[in-house]
Scaffold this motif. Structure first.
Motif, short mmCIF file in Angstrom:
data_model
loop_
_atom_site.label_atom_id
_atom_site.label_comp_id
_atom_site.label_asym_id
_atom_site.label_seq_id
_atom_site.Cartn_x
_atom_site.Cartn_y
_atom_site.Cartn_z
N GLY A 1 5.95 -16.76 -7.15
CA GLY A 1 6.21 -17.57 -8.34
C GLY A 1 5.63 -16.89 -9.57
O GLY A 1 5.11 -15.76 -9.50
N PRO A 2 5.65 -17.58 -10.71
CA PRO A 2 5.15 -16.97 -11.96
C PRO A 2 3.67 -16.62 -11.92
O PRO A 2 3.22 -15.73 -12.67
CB PRO A 2 5.44 -18.05 -13.01
N ASP A 3 2.88 -17.28 -11.07
CA ASP A 3 1.44 -17.00 -10.99
C ASP A 3 1.08 -15.99 -9.91
O ASP A 3 -0.10 -15.63 -9.76
CB ASP A 3 0.66 -18.30 -10.75
N GLY A 4 2.07 -15.55 -9.14
CA GLY A 4 1.81 -14.56 -8.09
C GLY A 4 1.61 -13.17 -8.68
O GLY A 4 2.04 -12.89 -9.80
N ALA B 1 0.81 -1.23 0.00
CA ALA B 1 0.00 0.00 0.00
C ALA B 1 0.84 1.27 0.00
O ALA B 1 0.31 2.36 -0.24
CB ALA B 1 -0.94 0.00 1.22
N THR B 2 2.13 1.13 0.27
CA THR B 2 3.02 2.31 0.37
C THR B 2 4.31 2.00 -0.38
O THR B 2 5.33 1.69 0.22
CB THR B 2 3.32 2.61 1.84
N PHE B 3 4.27 2.11 -1.70
CA PHE B 3 5.38 1.65 -2.56
C PHE B 3 6.71 2.38 -2.30
O PHE B 3 7.74 1.74 -2.10
CB PHE B 3 4.98 1.79 -4.03
N GLY B 4 6.70 3.71 -2.33
CA GLY B 4 7.90 4.49 -2.05
C GLY B 4 9.06 4.13 -2.97
O GLY B 4 8.97 4.23 -4.19
N GLY B 5 10.16 3.69 -2.38
CA GLY B 5 11.34 3.31 -3.17
C GLY B 5 11.26 1.91 -3.72
O GLY B 5 12.14 1.48 -4.48
N GLY B 6 10.23 1.16 -3.33
CA GLY B 6 10.02 -0.18 -3.87
C GLY B 6 10.76 -1.30 -3.16
O GLY B 6 10.74 -2.44 -3.62
N GLY B 7 11.38 -1.00 -2.03
CA GLY B 7 12.15 -2.03 -1.31
C GLY B 7 11.30 -3.20 -0.84
O GLY B 7 11.68 -4.36 -1.02
N HIS B 8 10.16 -2.89 -0.25
CA HIS B 8 9.27 -3.97 0.21
C HIS B 8 8.70 -4.74 -0.99
O HIS B 8 8.60 -5.97 -0.95
CB HIS B 8 8.13 -3.40 1.06
N SER B 9 8.34 -4.01 -2.05
CA SER B 9 7.75 -4.67 -3.23
C SER B 9 8.74 -5.64 -3.87
O SER B 9 8.37 -6.76 -4.26
CB SER B 9 7.33 -3.61 -4.26
N ARG B 10 10.00 -5.23 -3.99
CA ARG B 10 11.01 -6.12 -4.59
C ARG B 10 11.18 -7.39 -3.76
O ARG B 10 11.33 -8.48 -4.30
CB ARG B 10 12.34 -5.38 -4.74
N ILE C 1 8.73 -1.09 -10.93
CA ILE C 1 9.48 -2.32 -11.22
C ILE C 1 8.99 -2.93 -12.52
O ILE C 1 7.78 -3.10 -12.73
CB ILE C 1 9.30 -3.32 -10.05
N ASP C 2 9.94 -3.27 -13.39
CA ASP C 2 9.60 -3.88 -14.67
C ASP C 2 9.45 -5.39 -14.47
O ASP C 2 10.42 -6.15 -14.50
CB ASP C 2 10.71 -3.58 -15.69
N ASP C 3 8.22 -5.80 -14.19
CA ASP C 3 7.94 -7.21 -13.91
C ASP C 3 6.49 -7.46 -14.28
O ASP C 3 5.60 -6.72 -13.83
CB ASP C 3 8.19 -7.49 -12.41
N PRO C 4 6.19 -8.48 -15.08
CA PRO C 4 4.79 -8.72 -15.51
C PRO C 4 3.85 -9.04 -14.35
O PRO C 4 2.63 -8.92 -14.49
CB PRO C 4 4.92 -9.91 -16.47
N ARG C 5 4.39 -9.43 -13.20
CA ARG C 5 3.56 -9.76 -12.04
C ARG C 5 3.20 -8.53 -11.21
O ARG C 5 2.46 -8.63 -10.23
CB ARG C 5 4.28 -10.77 -11.15
#
Length: 301
Positions: free
Chosen positions: A42-45, A26-35, A61-65
């Motif tokens: 996995g691929p379906d997440g 809910a709080t992306f910021g620099g993206g540390g938690h998201s990464r 983040i450049d990621d299809p998920r």
């Protein structure tokens, strides 16, 4: 570095991530938690992140998920619905102001740097701290500083602000600092300034109302056994989270059914808040005030 995530391992561990699950940062910021979340999927997440600050979009983040949504997290439910998502396995929120926001003088978050008195998380909105301190009545200012800054001398601070603005508009962070300088106790100047800026920031951004909306909508979104992980940095936020996780409301009063069983949607995973280790506090002093609370959705029988 845009922002150093606080208690990163504790956050990820308590989300209890399923590789094929759907999660919200809910709080992306620099993206540390998201990464870190993506590294456990996995691929379906899938991971949906929210941030109302346009500066955070550069960290996407450049990621299809992954999908980053440029909105306040108080709209989490409706924007996930637009993505076809009606239930999630976990939600994480780090309620702190990012290092980037503190370090950008023109954002007005820092008491150490001179910049326009702004304090908006989302610069698309109209209300700024500059407008607030120059237009609110003395009574309104005193109430804000008492409620949201928990300042013992809120009335004197409010009077000093009104006196200063009668002579010249309060435009910058240093203008505000100078206006209240006589009311900063010796040796506690930085603490009192931080409390003052916190109060204005909470009002400008409607932070407590947004947090209440996130907790309620997040609970509705969670699948049975799904986890909500929330990290707060001051007592006002932590009290709301603690009460809601324990009682399902913000007053902390547990309702019971005819048989005396509590009627609650969540159950806390740990009784006490999780705090940063001494090692982390040494490396990142901002982690000292962090309180991490975790709850999971109850399975209805």
């Amino acid at each position: 570095m845009y922002h150093q995530p606080v208690m990163l391992n504790e956050c990820i561990e308590n989300l209890n991530i399923r590789p094929d699950g759907t999660y919200v940062d809910a709080t992306f910021g620099g993206g540390g938690h998201s990464r870190a979340i993506l590294s456990h999927l996995g691929p379906d997440g899938r991971l949906f992140a929210f941030d109302q600050d346009a500066d955070a979009l550069a960290n996407a983040i450049d990621d299809p998920r992954f999908k980053l949504i440029h909105e306040n997290f108080k709209h989490v439910k409706s924007f996930l619905r637009l993505e076809g998502v009606r239930a999630v396995d976990g939600l994480l929120a780090d309620l702190g102001v990012s290092s980037h926001q503190f370090d950008e003088a023109e954002r007005g978050f820092s008491t150490r740097l001179e910049g326009e008195l702004d304090l908006r998380m989302d610069r698309r909105q109209e209300l700024t701290a500059r407008t607030l301190v120059n237009t609110a009545s003395e009574e309104e200012l005193a109430q804000m500083l008492r409620l949201y800054g928990e300042l013992p001398n809120a009335r004197q601070m409010a009077r000093a602000i009104c006196h200063a603005r009668s002579e010249a508009e309060i435009v910058t962070t240093f203008d505000l600092r100078n206006a209240v300088s006589r009311h900063l106790p010796r040796g506690m100047e930085n603490k009192y300034l931080a409390m003052l800026f916190q109060a204005l920031r909470i009002v400008v951004n409607g932070e407590l109302e947004a947090l209440q909306a996130l907790l309620q909508q997040g609970t509705e979104l969670l699948k049975p056994e799904g986890r909500m992980v929330v990290m707060s940095y001051h007592s006002l936020e932590d009290r709301l989270v603690k009460n809601y996780f324990r009682a399902g409301n913000f007053e902390g009063e547990v309702e019971k059914d005819f048989y005396g069983n509590p009627i609650v949607p969540l159950v806390p995973v740990s009784r006490k808040a999780i705090v940063a280790t001494e090692q982390e506090v040494q490396l990142n002093p901002r982690s000292r005030s962090a309180r991490l609370r975790v709850a999971k959705r109850i399975i209805k029988s």
